[in-house]
Design a protein around this motif. Structure first.
Motif, short mmCIF file in Angstrom:
data_model
loop_
_atom_site.label_atom_id
_atom_site.label_comp_id
_atom_site.label_asym_id
_atom_site.label_seq_id
_atom_site.Cartn_x
_atom_site.Cartn_y
_atom_site.Cartn_z
N THR A 17 113.29 46.29 79.39
CA THR A 17 113.67 47.33 80.35
C THR A 17 115.01 47.01 80.98
O THR A 17 115.84 47.89 81.19
CB THR A 17 112.60 47.44 81.46
OG1 THR A 17 111.33 47.64 80.84
CG2 THR A 17 112.89 48.60 82.37
N THR A 36 112.26 50.52 85.97
CA THR A 36 111.26 51.23 85.17
C THR A 36 111.23 52.72 85.50
O THR A 36 111.12 53.55 84.60
CB THR A 36 109.87 50.62 85.38
OG1 THR A 36 109.58 50.60 86.77
CG2 THR A 36 109.79 49.23 84.82
N LYS A 39 114.31 54.25 83.92
CA LYS A 39 114.17 54.32 82.46
C LYS A 39 113.29 55.51 82.08
O LYS A 39 113.62 56.28 81.16
CB LYS A 39 113.55 53.03 81.93
CG LYS A 39 113.33 53.04 80.44
CD LYS A 39 112.65 51.78 79.97
CE LYS A 39 112.34 51.89 78.49
NZ LYS A 39 111.59 50.76 77.99
#
Length: 130
Positions: A17, A36, A39
């Protein structure tokens, strides 16, 4: 109680990540939670915009064809031109027509005049122009 060391799987996931979000600015590239979330958001936007790109290009091609068709004044609008293209079974998609309209307007005017001639003469069989 003995100490249990955790494995490498979570670290490997976070590193993946981190590599993905390394070009993001601020906390979006530093903090794991923000990374996260960012993303997920980036991948969702990419998925949405792949479909959006197709829609936008189709609108651009239609606008270009319509502008040239109205300029050469053979047909009054794009929709009538496309209607006669389908009616005469001419196999030209909008992308190709837009490229012809940009690069060679005379060619598009010849195509539209041929369609108009076929409309008045009434060909008994479909004609294919490629």
């Amino acid at each position: 109680m003995t100490r249990i060391k955790r494995g490498y799987i979570a670290r490997r996931r976070r590193n993946k990540t981190r590599l993905f979000s390394s070009t993001f600015r601020g906390a979006h590239s530093k903090l794991t939670g923000a990374m996260t979330q960012q993303k997920t958001r980036a991948l969702g936007s990419a998925h949405r915009d792949r479909s959006r790109k197709k829609r936008d290009f189709r609108r651009l091609w239609i606008t270009r064809i319509n502008a040239v068709i109205r300029e050469i004044e053979v047909f009054y609008s794009y929709s009538i031109f496309i209607h006669y293209l389908y009616k005469r079974h001419l196999l030209l998609n909008r992308k190709i027509l837009a490229q012809i309209a940009i690069s060679n307007r005379n060619c598009l005017s010849m195509i539209s005049q041929e369609i108009e001639m076929m409309n008045f003469t009434g060909f008994p069989f479909p004609v294919v122009v490629v």
